[in-house]
Design an enzyme around this catalytic site. Structure first.
Site, mmCIF file in Angstrom:
data_model
loop_
_atom_site.group_PDB
_atom_site.id
_atom_site.type_symbol
_atom_site.label_atom_id
_atom_site.label_comp_id
_atom_site.label_asym_id
_atom_site.label_seq_id
_atom_site.Cartn_x
_atom_site.Cartn_y
_atom_site.Cartn_z
ATOM 1 N N SER A 181 0.753 -1.233 -0.408
ATOM 2 C CA SER A 181 0.091 -0.086 -0.038
ATOM 3 C C SER A 181 0.473 1.388 0.134
ATOM 4 C CB SER A 181 -0.322 -0.053 0.668
ATOM 5 O OG SER A 181 -1.161 1.604 0.983
ATOM 6 N N GLY A 182 0.116 1.978 -0.834
ATOM 7 C CA GLY A 182 1.357 3.143 -1.065
ATOM 8 C C GLY A 182 2.555 3.382 -1.783
ATOM 9 N N THR A 186 -1.657 2.820 -8.545
ATOM 10 C CA THR A 186 -2.707 3.617 -8.892
ATOM 11 C C THR A 186 -2.189 4.147 -9.528
ATOM 12 O OG1 THR A 186 -4.380 3.055 -6.777
ATOM 13 C CG2 THR A 186 -5.296 4.016 -8.580
ATOM 14 N N ASN A 229 -1.909 5.597 3.359
ATOM 15 C CA ASN A 229 -2.100 6.083 2.400
ATOM 16 C C ASN A 229 -2.941 7.607 2.354
ATOM 17 O OD1 ASN A 229 -1.851 6.775 -0.816
ATOM 18 N ND2 ASN A 229 -1.773 4.949 -1.382
ATOM 19 N N SER A 232 -5.778 5.807 -0.958
ATOM 20 C CA SER A 232 -5.405 4.063 -0.406
ATOM 21 C C SER A 232 -6.615 3.356 -1.488
ATOM 22 C CB SER A 232 -5.231 3.885 0.684
ATOM 23 O OG SER A 232 -5.053 2.331 -0.049
ATOM 24 N N SER A 233 -6.844 2.722 -2.899
ATOM 25 C CA SER A 233 -7.732 2.006 -3.274
ATOM 26 C C SER A 233 -8.207 0.629 -2.099
ATOM 27 C CB SER A 233 -7.816 1.347 -4.078
ATOM 28 O OG SER A 233 -6.366 2.388 -4.811
ATOM 29 N N GLY A 464 -2.287 -4.312 -2.465
ATOM 30 C CA GLY A 464 -0.898 -5.080 -1.827
ATOM 31 C C GLY A 464 -1.315 -6.259 -0.562
ATOM 32 N N GLU A 466 -1.424 -7.364 3.012
ATOM 33 C CA GLU A 466 -1.801 -6.343 4.165
ATOM 34 C C GLU A 466 -1.904 -7.616 5.339
ATOM 35 O OE1 GLU A 466 -5.712 -4.733 3.427
ATOM 36 O OE2 GLU A 466 -5.152 -3.056 2.377
HETATM 37 P P1 ATP Z 1 -2.627 1.310 -1.987
HETATM 38 O O1 ATP Z 1 -2.452 0.341 -2.195
HETATM 39 O O2 ATP Z 1 -2.929 2.073 -0.505
HETATM 40 O O3 ATP Z 1 -4.053 2.101 -3.158
HETATM 41 P P2 ATP Z 1 -1.407 2.714 -4.583
HETATM 42 O O4 ATP Z 1 0.218 1.891 -3.960
HETATM 43 O O5 ATP Z 1 -2.174 2.726 -4.820
HETATM 44 O O6 ATP Z 1 -1.932 2.546 -2.313
HETATM 45 P P3 ATP Z 1 -0.909 4.981 -4.958
HETATM 46 O O7 ATP Z 1 -1.875 5.921 -4.826
HETATM 47 O O8 ATP Z 1 -0.529 5.421 -6.381
HETATM 48 O O9 ATP Z 1 -0.053 3.697 -4.172
HETATM 49 O O10 ATP Z 1 0.956 6.115 -4.706
HETATM 50 C C1 ATP Z 1 0.562 6.455 -3.551
HETATM 51 C C2 ATP Z 1 1.111 8.391 -3.430
HETATM 52 O O11 ATP Z 1 2.286 7.985 -4.012
HETATM 53 C C3 ATP Z 1 0.289 8.808 -4.553
HETATM 54 O O12 ATP Z 1 -0.855 9.334 -3.789
HETATM 55 C C4 ATP Z 1 1.948 10.071 -5.164
HETATM 56 O O13 ATP Z 1 1.379 11.060 -4.281
HETATM 57 C C5 ATP Z 1 2.865 9.046 -4.571
HETATM 58 N N1 ATP Z 1 3.320 8.677 -5.723
HETATM 59 C C6 ATP Z 1 2.918 7.866 -6.810
HETATM 60 N N2 ATP Z 1 3.507 7.439 -7.639
HETATM 61 C C7 ATP Z 1 3.922 8.725 -8.371
HETATM 62 C C8 ATP Z 1 4.444 9.368 -9.007
HETATM 63 N N3 ATP Z 1 4.998 8.728 -10.139
HETATM 64 N N4 ATP Z 1 5.325 10.706 -9.186
HETATM 65 C C9 ATP Z 1 5.024 11.206 -7.532
HETATM 66 N N5 ATP Z 1 4.090 10.330 -6.811
HETATM 67 C C10 ATP Z 1 4.114 9.251 -7.166
HETATM 68 MG MG MG Z 2 -3.680 2.016 -5.150
#
Ligand code: ATP
Ligand code: MG
Length: 781
Positions: A181-182, A186, A229, A232-233, A464, A466
């Site tokens: 996560s994070g 996404t 996050n 977070s999705s 991811g 958990e």
């Molecule tokens: P979750 O499993 O909780 O959904 P995730 O893996 O989908 O988490 P994201 O929401 O895609 O995580 O990313 C978390 C944060 O990290 C985003 O809100 C953004 O601020 C930052 N981030 C991720 N990728 C990038 C990128 N390529 N450039 C800039 N910031 C990024």
């Molecule tokens: Mg996500």
């Protein structure tokens, strides 16, 4: 290239010119064909040595020159200066591998804002936690129909190669994004979508925009702020883009998995409800919000389902902006105003529903622990917003019916039963609304041009692994999904590949990997797997959490299952990514996912079309292939009728179906591509790279083994006849008849001056850069 005449000159310039201005000089080797990777490092090292020697002897500038650290050790010089180090784009090109070395490479690259690195055809993406200028339209243009090695590693390059592969092979493609996560899954998914839409230039720009606008809707309703996050999705997503054989985008379809419904009614400390609730609170026009939806900002903190968000101006402004985006997205995707209003009504109704409180009625004999509603206002508001009778709502919260010996007997609900019914209605309303949104989006953006044949590129962004302090049914399902994906990854990257080398007689060094099949079997096999046992127990009306745990303890005999030492209602599973202790309490209930029939009947009678549609069973069909399970949030097999299914069964089916659609049926139709997202620190800080944290993520996702197999292995394997039919034109005369024999293939490869390939009994084994090279030659023909 190692033999480039300018190399000496370049190295000397690095030492003299750059070094005078900076204490450290870094030479980044961008090696288009990988084959030169270690040769290049070697050559640069030699040049550095020679240059130092030369300068010592000739110009007497030795005092100013650095030590040179290469992977082959340190060169001695009289002064101790910061080292000069060499970094590569593709870890598979490193000549020696150690965790330390890999992490060091990643760290340095990350610090220079090279957040992407390849391992063969897998992309590692390290979250920069700050906006980088990497995604401009100039960058989009750059990664268009290119050889991968033409530019530094990039998420757009993955989109480009999937697109090119689809065009050339006329085969479906899928991209699997994984990470904790994070880690940036996404964001990566959105960037892939952006580039694919760009590549697939739809004939009407409107479609392109509409497809991009589905994300703000999905994120508003499916994402929330968690401790880890802010966005977070809380669901898994498989997005498919359909393209014609000539590569034009024709539509999109999204499937969702396991929405975390419990968040609607309850959130962990300092976590939030789904974004959409906050957006309407801050975004709706004052009068409308108050008069139509009865949402009073002063009383916002009082809603029991809505934990207080940060109330600062920045957050408020963000919510206002997001609400405007959402509204615009609804409009662009094609939702009607009336539907959008109903969506807001349902959201507001859920908040009021949560405010219904119950008290106990003490009767004379005190045998009937009847409940009563303390204040009728929230009941009226909820009913008004859902367009149902308040008396009906009141009744379905206060009584329940049981069928005993064929007779329906009505019983009064106790306070806890009434609360459970209220919460079940809220959960069902939200998850069915989410499914209805998905279904509507799909029908609005569904693959047009159905008459024309099309291929599909799918992007999987799934939660991811958990492991919290309290893990329940949701975590069990999420972790099983991850376990399954890891297995799929292993199968593709290791097992199938190695089996093929063996059967084809191609000598490739065997790479051991951690096979998670036994733990997966323990979880999903039938009839004795954990999910199957959970289902069996869910069928017994008298089953309890204790009887469930006992059933697990007695029947699961496997090293990956650990009984607690105490009598606690819990069990531990040794997952590939770590050990997780699950709490059994509430699991049966969550698996049965029952919503009182009375409640369904009341909601089906609503005068609001959208509310009625949510409770039609199955949820409104939209002409696409999939029916929906509205209470678990899973979209899956059309053949499954949701009525008799438990959440676990449905989950298992939809997971299997997802894997099938991604081409995990070993048919080889769609080779998945992998993007592994890495979170460099827990503080979400830019430029901070915690090596231990990164190593842990690399280890549990099998990256180390991947590097090894990618170095030794071949990412493309073509049957002789496919190889000849596709590439004979490059080496034989146009009308020459070339039988697809081993010798002819070999002859062609030699003629094209390729090296590093292998040839088996029936197939040609190539590295990805061979394919790129051949494709380019092909295009020039
Ligand atoms: P979750 O499993 O909780 O959904 P995730 O893996 O989908 O988490 P994201 O929401 O895609 O995580 O990313 C978390 C944060 O990290 C985003 O809100 C953004 O601020 C930052 N981030 C991720 N990728 C990038 C990128 N390529 N450039 C800039 N910031 C990024
Ligand atoms: Mg996500």
């Amino acid at each position: 290239r190692p033999d480039a005449p300018k190399l000496t000159h370049f190295v000397s310039r690095c030492l003299i010119k750059d070094f005078e201005q900076r204490p450290t000089t870094t030479i980044l080797i961008h090696d288009p064909f990988i084959i030169h990777g270690s040769k290049c490092i070697h050559r640069v090292r030699e040049e550095l040595r020679a240059e130092i020697r030369y300068q010592r002897e000739v110009s007497g500038r030795v005092q100013k020159h650095p030590d040179v650290t290469t992977k082959h050790g340190k060169l001695k010089s009289k002064r101790k200066n910061p080292p000069t180090t060499i970094y590569v784009d593709d870890l598979a090109a490193l000549d020696s591998l150690s965790e330390e070395r890999i992490v060091n490479q990643l760290k340095k690259r990350y610090q220079m804002n090279f957040i992407y690195t390849y391992i063969g055809d897998i992309l590692l993406a390290i979250n920069p936690f700050t906006p980088l200028p990497l995604y401009t339209s100039a960058e989009q243009k750059k990664y268009c129909n290119q050889m991968r090695a033409a530019y530094p590693p990039h998420i757009f390059a993955i989109a480009d190669s999937a697109y090119q592969f689809m065009l050339h092979e006329k085969a479906n493609q899928s991209i699997v994004i994984s990470g904790e996560s994070g880690a940036g899954k996404t964001e990566s998914g959105n960037l892939l979508l952006k580039q694919l839409v760009y590549l697939g230039k739809a004939p009407n720009r409107n479609l392109e925009q509409r497809i991009l606008q589905m994300n703000p809707i999905m994120e508003a309703f499916g994402n929330a702020r968690t401790g880890i996050n802010n966005n977070s999705s809380r669901f898994g997503k498989f997005l498919e883009l359909s393209m014609t054989k000539s590569g034009q985008l024709t539509g999109a379809r999204v499937s969702v998995y396991l929405l975390e419904q419990s968040r609607v009614i309850q959130q962990a400390n300092r976590e939030s409800n789904f974004h959409a609730f906050y957006y309407i609170y801050d975004g709706l026009e004052h009068d409308k919000r108050l008069k139509e939806f009865h949402l009073d900002r002063e009383l916002r903190q009082m809603h029991s389902y809505l934990p207080s968000d940060r109330q600062d101006n920045k957050t408020k402004q963000n919510n206002i902006d997001k609400f405007a985006q959402l509204k615009n997205a609804f409009e662009q995707v094609g939702f009607k105003d009336e539907e959008v209003n109903s969506i807001y009504c349902i959201l507001a109704a859920i908040l009021h529903l949560g405010d219904i409180e119950f008290g106990e009625i003490i009767t004379d004999n005190n045998t009937d622990n009847k409940s009563t509603v303390i204040d009728l206002t929230p009941i009226h508001r909820t009913s008004c917003l859902l367009d149902i009778e308040s008396s009906d709502l009141l009744e379905c919260l206060s009584v329940n019916s049981v069928v005993t010996r064929g007779e329906i007997i009505q019983r009064n609900n106790s306070v806890s039963e009434a609360v459970a019914t209220r919460d079940a209605i809220a959960r069902a309303l939200y998850s069915r609304l989410f499914d209805w949104l998905v279904n509507s989006i799909n029908s609005l953006l569904s693959f047009y041009n159905t008459r024309e044949e099309y291929n599909v590129i799918g992007i999987l962004d799934i939660f991811g692994f958990e492991n919290f302090t309290y893990n329940s049914f949701e975590q069990l399902c999420i972790n099983i999904a991850n376990e399954q994906l890891q297995y799929f990854f292993n199968q593709h990257v290791f097992a199938l590949e190695q089996a093929e080398y063996e059967s084809e007689g191609v000598p490739v060094q065997h790479v051991g990997f951690c096979d998670n099949r036994p733990v997966l079997d323990m979880l999903v096999s039938r009839p004795m797997g954990l999910l199957a046992l959970l289902d069996e127990e869910s069928r017994f009306p008298r089953a309890t959490d204790r009887s469930l745990v006992e059933k697990f303890h007695c029947n699961i005999k496997c090293n990956y299952y650990v009984r607690p030492k105490s009598n606690a209602l819990q069990f531990e599973v040794k997952h590939f990514a770590g050990n997780v202790t699950y709490q059994a309490s509430g699991m049966l209930e969550k698996n049965r996912h029952l919503l009182a029939i009375e409640a369904i009947q009341v909601l089906r009678k609503s005068n609001n079309k959208t509310v009625r549609a949510l409770f039609q069973s199955p949820v409104t069909k939209t002409g696409n292939l999939y029916s929906q399970d509205s209470s678990t949030g899973l979209v899956g097999l059309a053949s499954q009728s949701r009525g008799q299914q438990t959440a676990a069964t449905y989950f298992r089916h939809s997971l299997a179906e997802l894997l099938h659609r991604m081409g995990c049926n070993n048919s080889g139709v769609s080779l998945p591509r992998f993007v592994r997202c890495i979170k460099p620190n827990d503080q979400r800080q830019p430029k901070q790279f915690d090596p231990l944290k990164v190593v842990a993520q690399l280890r549990c996702s099998g990256v180390m083994e991947t590097i090894r197999i990618r170095r030794n292995g071949y990412s493309h394997r073509l049957l002789f006849k496919d190889f000849i039919s596709r590439y004979a034109i490059l080496g034989f005369r146009l009308y020459e008849k070339v039988p697809p024999t081993r010798d002819n293939c070999k002859h062609l490869l030699v003629k094209l001056k390729l090296d590093g390939w292998a040839i088996g009994k029936t197939k040609v084994f190539l590295k990805y850069y061979h394919i790129e090279h051949l494709t380019k030659l092909h295009e020039k023909q």
